[in-house]
Structure formats: C-alpha cells, structure tokens
Enzyme design. Structure first.
Site, PDB file in Angstrom:
ATOM      1  N   LEU A   1       0.871  -1.175   0.000  1.00 31.36           N
ATOM      2  CA  LEU A   1       0.000   0.000   0.000  1.00 31.36           C
ATOM      3  C   LEU A   1       0.906   1.223   0.000  1.00 31.36           C
ATOM      4  CD1 LEU A   1      -1.845  -2.332   0.891  1.00 31.36           C
ATOM      5  CD2 LEU A   1      -3.014  -0.732   2.397  1.00 31.36           C
ATOM      6  N   ILE A   2       1.130   1.785  -1.181  1.00 40.07           N
ATOM      7  CA  ILE A   2       2.139   2.827  -1.337  1.00 40.07           C
ATOM      8  C   ILE A   2       1.493   4.204  -1.423  1.00 40.07           C
ATOM      9  CG2 ILE A   2       2.217   2.570  -3.869  1.00 40.07           C
ATOM     10  CD1 ILE A   2       5.284   3.117  -3.599  1.00 40.07           C
TER      11      ILE A   2
ATOM     12  N   LYS B   1      -8.545   3.726   7.215  1.00 40.11           N
ATOM     13  CA  LYS B   1      -7.565   2.640   7.077  1.00 40.11           C
ATOM     14  C   LYS B   1      -8.256   1.286   6.914  1.00 40.11           C
ATOM     15  CE  LYS B   1      -3.753   4.999   7.268  1.00 40.11           C
ATOM     16  NZ  LYS B   1      -2.826   4.972   8.398  1.00 40.11           N
TER      17      LYS B   1
ATOM     18  N   GLY C   1       3.547   0.614   5.645  1.00 40.49           N
ATOM     19  CA  GLY C   1       4.690   1.270   6.278  1.00 40.49           C
ATOM     20  C   GLY C   1       4.407   1.726   7.690  1.00 40.49           C
TER      21      GLY C   1
ATOM     22  N   GLN D   1      -2.032   4.189  14.461  1.00 39.18           N
ATOM     23  CA  GLN D   1      -1.016   3.143  14.543  1.00 39.18           C
ATOM     24  C   GLN D   1      -0.705   2.725  15.983  1.00 39.18           C
ATOM     25  OE1 GLN D   1       2.303   4.429  12.104  1.00 39.18           O
ATOM     26  NE2 GLN D   1       0.967   4.831  10.360  1.00 39.18           N
TER      27      GLN D   1
ATOM     28  N   CYS E   1      16.099  14.014 -18.601  1.00 38.37           N
ATOM     29  CA  CYS E   1      16.653  13.018 -17.685  1.00 38.37           C
ATOM     30  C   CYS E   1      17.172  11.886 -18.558  1.00 38.37           C
ATOM     31  CB  CYS E   1      15.615  12.522 -16.677  1.00 38.37           C
ATOM     32  SG  CYS E   1      14.260  11.587 -17.416  1.00 38.37           S
TER      33      CYS E   1
END
Length: 482
Positions: free
Chosen positions: A183-184, A265, A287, A296, A456
């Site tokens: 889960l980014i 969440k 994370g 958390q 780039c």
C-alpha cells in the site's frame, strides 16, 4: 570483463535443494536485469558463486552498479582472470596490478585457493607479500588493519586478480518468496517497507489510493517506478491505482470525526484485500510504525487488521522516524517523499488513539459500501513497465524535441548525485540544474520567457514532470531527448 557474485550468507546455509533453487532464481534475475546493458553477456552459476562475463567495456560501470542493487547478492568482485605457471608468476602479475595502489601504503595479501597445487594459500600470501614488500620501497606489510588488502584467488591454473570489491544489498533473490501487495503513498514509510520486502525475496506489487488528483498519482507512480527500476526490474509487477476520493467523501459526510482515521484505514485494507485476492497475492505490506500516528496504536492496528483475513506485513513496526528517513536516503526515495503531499492526516481533527470496536462498527453501518465496491471494480491496473509508455500518451500535448532554438534552455532534472557522476554538456545551449524534487517549488522562479527543455537519462521522469508542470499552468515546457 568478469565479475564474481558472492551469495548472501543466509542462502549458503540452506539445504542443498533450497540453495540450488535460490541460486538458479538469482542467476535468472541477474540475466533479466543485465540484458538491457549487454545481450551477449554470460551468466554462469556455480555452487558458491555466480560468474558474469561481458564484452562491452563501455558498460562496465553500469553493469557493476546494477549488480549491487539485485537482492540476493552479498558482494561483487571485479576480477581479471589470467593463467599462471607458478608462485613467482603469481607475484609478477600481482606486482603489475597493485604497484600503484600500494605506493606509500600499508598492506597485506589474502589468498583463497581451490584445486590441486604444490603450495598452500599461506605459501602464496607469504611469497607474494614478501615480493611486493621488496619491490615497492614505500609500501609496508601490516597484517592487522592494513590500508590496502591485496585479494587473490587461485583456481586450478587460473589466477583471479581482484580489482575491486563492491557491496550488494544482500537479502534473498526476488521470486524465492511469494508475491505481496504494498500500500504505497509515496511517503517515507511505504517506500522503505516496499524495498525491505523486495530485499527479502518478494515480488512487490503496488496499490495506490488516490486522494489528491492526477498530480498525486503522478508522484506516487514515480516512486513505484523508481523502486521497481532500481531494485526489482527482474520481474514484472502491477501498479494498481484506486480513486479513493468517493470513499473519503462518504467518510467525511457520515462518520464521526474521531473515528475517521481508523475507518479510512479499514476501508483501505478492505479494498487492498479485494485487489490481492483478485491477483492471487498472499499478503499486504504497509509502512506503519507503532505509535507513529493515532491510527497506529496497538488497539487501532488490531481493529484495522480485523476487517480482512489477508496477512498484513509491517516491516517498520518497531522503527523510529529518523531510522526510516535514513533508510529512505540510502535507497534514494527521500527526495520523492519530501515533496509528496500527505492527505490521510487531514481528514480528522481529533482522532481517537484507542478506538472501540462497537463504536467503529456502528459508524460503519452509516457507510454505503457500494461506493467501496465500485472504486475497487474501477481500479486502474497497469504493468509498471508501461508507466513510461502511458506517460508518453498522457503528455501528447507536451512536445518531445531533439533540437533547440535560441530561446531554449535545457533543464537537467536528475538528482544532484546523478548530475555530479555524469554532467550534461550540450554544445550551443545553456544547461541549468534543477532536480525533479524541487520543480514543484522552484520552477516558477525561473525565467518564464524562456522555453525549458526537461531532460533526464531515460526520459521517464522528464515526461512525468512535464505533465505535472502543464497541470500547474506552465506551458513553456518540452521534453528533450539527446
């Protein structure tokens, strides 16, 4: 050129069958990564190491750098493989190789030997060390903590002169463990946790909950693509984007303020679990770190876990923020994270740190779960390799050029380290440095009467940033390709 790949020690203590499987997978991973640099290179596996042989000397640094980022590799030895006749021949070859390095330095010689010889490893160490000491007047033998260690390996009638040793990232080869879904969010925590599971041998897919529009998704795509390209490009992975704005809107409208964070969440875990089940993924990765934010705490994490049977891995659970940021700096995601907007924390003014299950469930009864089902059903799933191609399609209105006019300036948006390693110089045009992570805040300070050609090395970042700047109203940007 030749590289000797040394295995991560935990691989070497596995049973014979498991060790062989790990080595076989690592060999395949190395081939998959390095074929982009030299299609003719050879990768040969042995019981205790893997050899990489390549002909294109121009790709030496690129190949070496790529090897240091492949999970499963403890360290890499860059070697010169030559035949020898006797110990004196070994000494003469070592003298030619190491003379310049040993001038004015303390040194010792360390030898590893395999095969049948009339001498031992210690015999070679003494003979070569004594010879080097006699022939290099300014050098001095020091067996404990020398400034230079001369590494030699003798195998049958071949001598390996070790020109350099480079540390790998260790861990297990990707593919030796099962797939996970990360889960980014693009922040410090999710990038580091994704890396840690890749390093542990998992193929990491990415699930992104979009709370902030196209610009937010572009930023997170950059992070996911960077992580994959740098550490996991041996495997194909998915990038799944879910538009979570309707879910957030429903929460803001119907849920009590104090319960919003935990319920958000829980909704994310429900959605990610559906995605994981759809693609046969075994676990979710987050994370989260214990006590870092209100959602958390142990009580709240348990309530979040309860909504799904899918295993949730939290590799950072005991890490403090400073440690996480240091890891992000090491793997190269710090600059992304510092400029990434944070949306989750703003939806609740007084979040609970010890949610009560009955209250959470009562609040969730007000929620229209058809909204959650719909956003999961409409989730956008792409092969992460297609992000660059998709970006090309999305920025059709941004012109790509390989020439320039009198009013143009090239804007090198690579990181400072990349610019210092490979400075960009193009004859006939000014080149200005502005790393990609400063574009959002500093581009407006540039001369807006000029046309800026974003550059780039691979063109992925420049196209993504061009799209972002266009969305911000800057029409004086193009993508430059050499």
């Amino acid at each position: 050129m030749k590289f000797i790949i040394k295995l991560f020690p935990e691989i070497t203590i596995k049973s014979q069958s498991v060790r062989l499987r790990f080595i076989k997978i690592l060999t395949g991973n190395i081939r998959n990564v390095l074929k982009h640099y030299d299609e003719t290179l050879a990768v040969v596996r042995h019981w205790d190491n893997i050899e990489v042989r390549a002909k294109d000397e121009n790709q030496r640094l690129a190949i070496r750098d790529a090897l240091t980022r492949i999970p499963g590799i403890h360290h890499i030895l860059e070697v010169e493989d030559v035949p020898f006749t006797d110990m004196h021949d070994i000494f003469e070859k070592a003298l030619v190789q190491y003379r310049d390095q040993l001038e004015g330095k303390t040194f010792c010689v360390r030898v590893k030997r395999r095969g049948k010889h009339d001498f031992s490893s210690i015999d070679v160490e003494r003979y070569v060390g004594g010879g080097l000491n006699q022939h290099i007047e300014s050098a001095r033998v020091k067996l404990t903590n020398p400034e230079v260690t001369v590494h030699l390996e003798v195998e049958d009638d071949r001598l390996l002169l070790i020109k350099g040793r480079y540390e790998g990232i260790g861990g297990f080869p990707i593919g030796t463990q099962e797939d996970v879904l990360s889960l980014i969010s693009g922040g410090f925590d999710s990038g580091v946790s994704s890396y840690m599971l890749m390093r542990r041998g998992c193929r990491v897919h990415y699930c992104f909950f979009n709370l902030g529009g196209a610009a937010h998704e572009i930023g997170v795509r950059q992070v996911a693509h960077y992580l994959w390209n740098r550490f996991g490009s041996s495997h194909r992975v998915r990038f799944v984007a879910i538009n979570f704005e309707p879910v957030v809107g429903e929460i803001l409208e119907k849920i009590d303020d104090g319960q919003m964070g935990v319920i958000l969440k829980r909704m994310m875990v429900r959605a990610a679990s559906k995605v994981a089940e759809r693609y046969g993924v075994q676990a979710l990765v987050t994370g989260e770190a214990l006590g870092q934010v209100s959602s958390q705490t142990l009580t709240n994490l348990r309530l979040i876990d309860n909504v799904s049977d899918t295993l949730i891995l939290r590799p950072l659970i005991s890490y403090d923020k400073e440690h996480i940021i240091n890891l992000a700096r090491q793997i190269g995601t710090e600059d992304f994270a510092r400029t990434m907007p944070e949306y989750c924390g703003v939806i609740s003014k007084s979040p609970t740190v010890k949610a009560v299950k009955s209250k959470i469930e009562a609040e969730e009864e007000k929620f229209d779960f058809s909204i959650l089902d719909k956003v999961v059903e409409e989730a956008n799933n792409v092969d992460i390799r297609e992000i660059a191609q998709q970006t090309e399609q999305e920025v059709v209105e941004v012109e790509t050029v390989n020439g320039f006019g009198p009013n143009d300036v090239i804007l090198d948006i690579r990181s400072i380290d990349e610019q210092e390693d490979k400075p960009l110089k193009v004859e006939g045009i000014d080149v200005v440095s502005l790393p990609f992570y400063k574009l959002s805040t500093k581009f407006g300070d540039l001369d807006q009467n000029r046309t800026w050609l974003l550059w780039c090395e691979r063109g992925v970042m420049s196209r993504l940033q061009a799209l972002y700047l266009r969305e911000q109203g800057f029409n004086n940007v193009k993508v430059y390709r050499l």
